[in-house]
Write a protein that holds these residues in place. Structure first.
Motif, PDB file in Angstrom:
ATOM      1  N   GLN A 123      -7.132  11.857   1.528  1.00 24.88           N
ATOM      2  CA  GLN A 123      -7.655  12.621   2.659  1.00 24.88           C
ATOM      3  C   GLN A 123      -7.495  11.787   3.919  1.00 24.88           C
ATOM      4  OE1 GLN A 123     -11.657  13.319   1.062  1.00 24.88           O
ATOM      5  NE2 GLN A 123     -11.205  15.510   1.255  1.00 24.88           N
ATOM      6  N   PHE A 124      -7.061  12.440   4.997  1.00 27.30           N
ATOM      7  CA  PHE A 124      -7.004  11.767   6.287  1.00 27.30           C
ATOM      8  C   PHE A 124      -8.414  11.532   6.808  1.00 27.30           C
ATOM      9  CE2 PHE A 124      -2.808  14.089   7.035  1.00 27.30           C
ATOM     10  CZ  PHE A 124      -2.036  12.974   6.787  1.00 27.30           C
ATOM     11  N   THR A 125      -8.633  10.404   7.416  1.00 23.20           N
ATOM     12  CA  THR A 125      -9.865  10.166   8.171  1.00 23.20           C
ATOM     13  C   THR A 125      -9.655  10.762   9.561  1.00 23.20           C
ATOM     14  OG1 THR A 125      -9.049   8.076   9.044  1.00 23.20           O
ATOM     15  CG2 THR A 125     -10.291   7.985   6.947  1.00 23.20           C
ATOM     16  N   ASP A 126     -10.673  10.705  10.404  1.00 19.85           N
ATOM     17  CA  ASP A 126     -10.510  11.164  11.789  1.00 19.85           C
ATOM     18  C   ASP A 126      -9.388  10.390  12.474  1.00 19.85           C
ATOM     19  OD1 ASP A 126     -12.507  13.050  11.528  1.00 19.85           O
ATOM     20  OD2 ASP A 126     -14.052  11.797  12.459  1.00 19.85           O
ATOM     21  N   LYS A 127      -9.356   9.080  12.234  1.00 20.47           N
ATOM     22  CA  LYS A 127      -8.296   8.249  12.813  1.00 20.47           C
ATOM     23  C   LYS A 127      -6.918   8.690  12.307  1.00 20.47           C
ATOM     24  CE  LYS A 127      -6.625   3.455  12.866  1.00 20.47           C
ATOM     25  NZ  LYS A 127      -6.842   2.108  12.370  1.00 20.47           N
ATOM     26  N   GLY A 128      -6.826   8.970  11.026  1.00 26.66           N
ATOM     27  CA  GLY A 128      -5.557   9.364  10.426  1.00 26.66           C
ATOM     28  C   GLY A 128      -5.049  10.704  10.920  1.00 26.66           C
ATOM     29  N   ILE A 129      -5.943  11.653  11.106  1.00 24.52           N
ATOM     30  CA  ILE A 129      -5.511  12.971  11.570  1.00 24.52           C
ATOM     31  C   ILE A 129      -5.077  12.912  13.031  1.00 24.52           C
ATOM     32  CG2 ILE A 129      -7.725  13.958  12.297  1.00 24.52           C
ATOM     33  CD1 ILE A 129      -5.007  15.770  10.293  1.00 24.52           C
ATOM     34  N   GLN A 130      -5.680  12.017  13.804  1.00 19.10           N
ATOM     35  CA  GLN A 130      -5.274  11.871  15.200  1.00 19.10           C
ATOM     36  C   GLN A 130      -3.863  11.306  15.321  1.00 19.10           C
ATOM     37  OE1 GLN A 130      -8.402   9.546  16.976  1.00 19.10           O
ATOM     38  NE2 GLN A 130      -9.882  11.226  16.852  1.00 19.10           N
ATOM     39  N   ALA A 131      -3.441  10.576  14.301  1.00 18.29           N
ATOM     40  CA  ALA A 131      -2.096   9.990  14.289  1.00 18.29           C
ATOM     41  C   ALA A 131      -1.235  10.652  13.212  1.00 18.29           C
ATOM     42  CB  ALA A 131      -2.194   8.491  14.052  1.00 18.29           C
ATOM     43  N   ALA A 132      -1.478  11.923  12.935  1.00 19.58           N
ATOM     44  CA  ALA A 132      -0.776  12.625  11.851  1.00 19.58           C
ATOM     45  C   ALA A 132       0.733  12.647  12.038  1.00 19.58           C
ATOM     46  CB  ALA A 132      -1.316  14.047  11.713  1.00 19.58           C
ATOM     47  N   LYS A 133       1.210  12.639  13.266  1.00 22.10           N
ATOM     48  CA  LYS A 133       2.655  12.669  13.496  1.00 22.10           C
ATOM     49  C   LYS A 133       3.349  11.409  12.992  1.00 22.10           C
ATOM     50  CE  LYS A 133       2.773  15.932  17.306  1.00 22.10           C
ATOM     51  NZ  LYS A 133       3.263  16.211  18.659  1.00 22.10           N
ATOM     52  N   GLU A 134       2.585  10.372  12.721  1.00 23.72           N
ATOM     53  CA  GLU A 134       3.142   9.113  12.228  1.00 23.72           C
ATOM     54  C   GLU A 134       3.014   8.956  10.703  1.00 23.72           C
ATOM     55  OE1 GLU A 134       0.781   6.391  14.464  1.00 23.72           O
ATOM     56  OE2 GLU A 134       1.528   7.150  16.374  1.00 23.72           O
ATOM     57  N   THR A 135       2.482   9.982  10.032  1.00 23.33           N
ATOM     58  CA  THR A 135       2.160   9.846   8.617  1.00 23.33           C
ATOM     59  C   THR A 135       3.364   9.545   7.739  1.00 23.33           C
ATOM     60  OG1 THR A 135       1.015  10.841   6.734  1.00 23.33           O
ATOM     61  CG2 THR A 135       2.224  12.357   8.146  1.00 23.33           C
ATOM     62  N   THR A 136       4.513  10.167   8.000  1.00 22.44           N
ATOM     63  CA  THR A 136       5.674   9.893   7.149  1.00 22.44           C
ATOM     64  C   THR A 136       6.177   8.470   7.348  1.00 22.44           C
ATOM     65  OG1 THR A 136       7.154  10.894   8.783  1.00 22.44           O
ATOM     66  CG2 THR A 136       6.386  12.319   6.985  1.00 22.44           C
ATOM     67  N   GLN A 137       6.130   7.974   8.574  1.00 25.49           N
ATOM     68  CA  GLN A 137       6.561   6.601   8.827  1.00 25.49           C
ATOM     69  C   GLN A 137       5.586   5.603   8.212  1.00 25.49           C
ATOM     70  OE1 GLN A 137       9.569   5.673  10.210  1.00 25.49           O
ATOM     71  NE2 GLN A 137       8.939   3.722   9.307  1.00 25.49           N
ATOM     72  N   ASP A 142      -6.809   1.854   2.317  1.00 32.33           N
ATOM     73  CA  ASP A 142      -8.050   2.463   2.829  1.00 32.33           C
ATOM     74  C   ASP A 142      -8.633   1.653   3.985  1.00 32.33           C
ATOM     75  OD1 ASP A 142      -7.736   4.408   0.893  1.00 32.33           O
ATOM     76  OD2 ASP A 142      -9.527   3.863  -0.247  1.00 32.33           O
ATOM     77  N   MET A 143      -8.509   0.338   3.920  1.00 28.51           N
ATOM     78  CA  MET A 143      -9.080  -0.525   4.963  1.00 28.51           C
ATOM     79  C   MET A 143      -8.383  -0.355   6.315  1.00 28.51           C
ATOM     80  SD  MET A 143      -9.795  -3.880   2.554  1.00 28.51           S
ATOM     81  CE  MET A 143      -9.489  -5.021   3.856  1.00 28.51           C
ATOM     82  N   LEU A 144      -7.168   0.190   6.315  1.00 27.37           N
ATOM     83  CA  LEU A 144      -6.478   0.443   7.584  1.00 27.37           C
ATOM     84  C   LEU A 144      -7.147   1.568   8.375  1.00 27.37           C
ATOM     85  CD1 LEU A 144      -2.766   0.120   6.419  1.00 27.37           C
ATOM     86  CD2 LEU A 144      -4.107  -1.526   7.766  1.00 27.37           C
ATOM     87  N   GLY A 145      -7.905   2.414   7.665  1.00 32.57           N
ATOM     88  CA  GLY A 145      -8.709   3.414   8.344  1.00 32.57           C
ATOM     89  C   GLY A 145      -8.093   4.787   8.538  1.00 32.57           C
ATOM     90  N   ASN A 146      -6.870   4.999   8.069  1.00 34.41           N
ATOM     91  CA  ASN A 146      -6.218   6.297   8.246  1.00 34.41           C
ATOM     92  C   ASN A 146      -6.487   7.268   7.103  1.00 34.41           C
ATOM     93  OD1 ASN A 146      -4.707   5.843  10.758  1.00 34.41           O
ATOM     94  ND2 ASN A 146      -3.625   4.300   9.551  1.00 34.41           N
ATOM     95  N   ILE A 147      -6.804   6.732   5.931  1.00 37.56           N
ATOM     96  CA  ILE A 147      -6.987   7.564   4.745  1.00 37.56           C
ATOM     97  C   ILE A 147      -8.151   7.080   3.895  1.00 37.56           C
ATOM     98  CG2 ILE A 147      -4.556   8.257   4.572  1.00 37.56           C
ATOM     99  CD1 ILE A 147      -4.287   6.088   2.323  1.00 37.56           C
ATOM    100  N   ARG A 148      -8.573   7.984   3.007  1.00 40.58           N
ATOM    101  CA  ARG A 148      -9.492   7.660   1.917  1.00 40.58           C
ATOM    102  C   ARG A 148      -8.845   8.201   0.656  1.00 40.58           C
ATOM    103  NH1 ARG A 148     -10.878   4.413   4.719  1.00 40.58           N
ATOM    104  NH2 ARG A 148     -12.706   4.309   6.015  1.00 40.58           N
ATOM    105  N   THR A 149      -8.956   7.464  -0.437  1.00 35.98           N
ATOM    106  CA  THR A 149      -8.264   7.856  -1.662  1.00 35.98           C
ATOM    107  C   THR A 149      -9.215   8.006  -2.840  1.00 35.98           C
ATOM    108  OG1 THR A 149      -7.822   5.537  -2.205  1.00 35.98           O
ATOM    109  CG2 THR A 149      -6.112   6.722  -0.979  1.00 35.98           C
ATOM    110  N   GLN A 150      -8.817   8.872  -3.745  1.00 38.25           N
ATOM    111  CA  GLN A 150      -9.422   8.978  -5.071  1.00 38.25           C
ATOM    112  C   GLN A 150      -8.259   8.893  -6.046  1.00 38.25           C
ATOM    113  OE1 GLN A 150     -11.922  12.372  -5.641  1.00 38.25           O
ATOM    114  NE2 GLN A 150     -13.037  12.041  -3.738  1.00 38.25           N
ATOM    115  N   THR A 151      -8.321   7.930  -6.950  1.00 45.31           N
ATOM    116  CA  THR A 151      -7.156   7.638  -7.779  1.00 45.31           C
ATOM    117  C   THR A 151      -7.487   7.741  -9.259  1.00 45.31           C
ATOM    118  OG1 THR A 151      -6.294   6.213  -6.049  1.00 45.31           O
ATOM    119  CG2 THR A 151      -5.372   5.908  -8.252  1.00 45.31           C
ATOM    120  N   MET A 152      -6.516   8.271  -9.992  1.00 44.99           N
ATOM    121  CA  MET A 152      -6.642   8.443 -11.439  1.00 44.99           C
ATOM    122  C   MET A 152      -5.492   7.735 -12.122  1.00 44.99           C
ATOM    123  SD  MET A 152      -7.286  12.533 -11.195  1.00 44.99           S
ATOM    124  CE  MET A 152      -6.054  12.678  -9.896  1.00 44.99           C
TER     125      MET A 152
END
Length: 97
Positions: free
Chosen positions: A9-23, A71-81
């Motif tokens: 999931q994107f955090t608020d920070k991550g969604i604000q920079a969504a155009k950079e997500t693929t890079q 996760d510590m970069l602040g753009n995303i939060r993860t749940q992993t299996m």
């Protein structure tokens, strides 16, 4: 090599920079490759989760390390299996009492 599936999931920070997500994913894949981590597939999704990442890592500790760092970069939060192939599941079932 163990396979993992992360629901992202994107955090608020991550969604604000969504155009950079693929890079960001390309850069991250290159960075963690030296740790033996291989990002097999990354999907951007609709719904509750923004991405689904399928990756391989040498062990649980390495997987946890790269996930925590991401996760510590602040753009995303993860749940992993941890995911198991059919042959891995057969081996597991053979060990069941």
């Amino acid at each position: 090599m163990p396979t993992y599936i992360s629901l992202v999931q994107f955090t608020d920070k991550g969604i604000q920079a969504a155009k950079e997500t693929t890079q960001r994913v390309t850069d991250w894949a290159a960075k963690v490759k030296s740790m033996g981590v291989n990002i097999k597939d990354m999907y951007w999704t609709l719904g509750h989760y923004d991405q689904v990442c399928i990756f391989e890592a040498p062990n649980d500790e390495t997987a946890a390390s790269v996930l925590l760092a991401a996760d510590m970069l602040g753009n995303i939060r993860t749940q992993t299996m941890r995911a198991f192939t059919s042959s891995e599941m057969k081996t597991i079932l053979e060990k069941a009492p």
